[in-house]
Enzyme design. Structure first.
Site, short mmCIF file in Angstrom:
data_model
loop_
_atom_site.label_atom_id
_atom_site.label_comp_id
_atom_site.label_asym_id
_atom_site.label_seq_id
_atom_site.Cartn_x
_atom_site.Cartn_y
_atom_site.Cartn_z
N GLU A 1 -46.62 -50.17 -39.34
CA GLU A 1 -47.12 -49.03 -38.57
C GLU A 1 -47.98 -49.49 -37.40
O GLU A 1 -47.85 -48.98 -36.29
CB GLU A 1 -47.93 -48.09 -39.47
CG GLU A 1 -47.08 -47.14 -40.27
CD GLU A 1 -46.30 -46.17 -39.41
OE1 GLU A 1 -46.91 -45.40 -38.63
OE2 GLU A 1 -45.06 -46.18 -39.50
N HIS B 1 -33.96 -52.60 -32.81
CA HIS B 1 -32.82 -51.75 -32.45
C HIS B 1 -32.74 -51.47 -30.95
O HIS B 1 -31.65 -51.50 -30.38
CB HIS B 1 -32.88 -50.44 -33.25
CG HIS B 1 -32.74 -50.68 -34.71
ND1 HIS B 1 -31.52 -50.90 -35.32
CD2 HIS B 1 -33.67 -50.79 -35.69
CE1 HIS B 1 -31.71 -51.12 -36.60
NE2 HIS B 1 -33.01 -51.06 -36.87
N GLU B 2 -33.88 -51.24 -30.31
CA GLU B 2 -33.84 -50.93 -28.87
C GLU B 2 -33.38 -52.13 -28.04
O GLU B 2 -32.90 -51.95 -26.92
CB GLU B 2 -35.18 -50.41 -28.38
CG GLU B 2 -36.30 -51.41 -28.44
CD GLU B 2 -37.66 -50.81 -28.10
OE1 GLU B 2 -38.43 -51.50 -27.42
OE2 GLU B 2 -37.94 -49.69 -28.53
N ASP C 1 -39.88 -59.08 -34.14
CA ASP C 1 -39.29 -59.45 -35.43
C ASP C 1 -39.94 -60.71 -35.99
O ASP C 1 -40.23 -60.79 -37.19
CB ASP C 1 -37.77 -59.64 -35.30
CG ASP C 1 -37.09 -58.37 -34.85
OD1 ASP C 1 -37.22 -57.35 -35.55
OD2 ASP C 1 -36.45 -58.40 -33.79
N HIS D 1 -43.18 -51.21 -35.59
CA HIS D 1 -41.92 -51.92 -35.80
C HIS D 1 -41.63 -51.90 -37.30
O HIS D 1 -42.40 -52.44 -38.09
CB HIS D 1 -42.03 -53.36 -35.29
CG HIS D 1 -40.72 -54.08 -35.28
ND1 HIS D 1 -39.63 -53.61 -34.58
CD2 HIS D 1 -40.33 -55.23 -35.87
CE1 HIS D 1 -38.63 -54.45 -34.75
NE2 HIS D 1 -39.02 -55.44 -35.52
N HIS D 2 -40.54 -51.30 -37.68
CA HIS D 2 -40.30 -51.02 -39.09
C HIS D 2 -39.08 -51.77 -39.60
O HIS D 2 -38.04 -51.78 -38.95
CB HIS D 2 -40.15 -49.51 -39.28
CG HIS D 2 -41.34 -48.78 -38.74
ND1 HIS D 2 -41.40 -48.35 -37.42
CD2 HIS D 2 -42.52 -48.47 -39.30
CE1 HIS D 2 -42.57 -47.77 -37.22
NE2 HIS D 2 -43.28 -47.84 -38.34
#
Length: 115
Positions: free
Chosen positions: A54, A76-77, A85, A58-59
């Protein structure tokens, strides 16, 4: 957010692989599977990671089966691996401590629940 450069990959990925992270074969992502002693330990780890995720906004992609926590990281973006990451992977490693990991991601995973 930009994908990792070739130099960043060459510098960062070997260290992550040494701790059990593996590149996924079908996409630009890394994956790690931890085997905790109990469901409660696995859930506690996931709760601690959720707070970090949170803060980073970035999940992870993850699943939990009893004592196993299976995590895939990608941005993802950016449609691939980024510094975000790497940062989350390092934080997860620190939170997991000496928890055993599954190195062979192709093997069938069996939880400690006896089923």
């Amino acid at each position: 957010m930009d994908r990792l450069t070739a130099d960043a990959r060459a510098t960062s990925l070997p260290g992550l692989e040494a701790t059990g992270w593996r590149l996924t074969p079908d996409r630009d992502a890394i994956r790690k599977i931890w085997r905790f002693a109990t469901f409660s330990e696995a859930w506690g780890f996931m709760s601690r990671v959720a707070l970090v995720a949170e803060k980073l906004n970035h999940h992870p992609e993850w699943r939990n089966v009893y004592n196993l926590v299976d995590v895939t990281l990608t941005t993802h973006e950016a449609d691939g691996l980024t510094e975000l990451d790497l940062k989350l992977a390092a934080r997860m490693d620190k939170l997991a401590g000496a928890t055993p990991v599954e190195i062979d991601h192709q093997a069938d995973l069996v939880c400690a629940c006896g089923t």
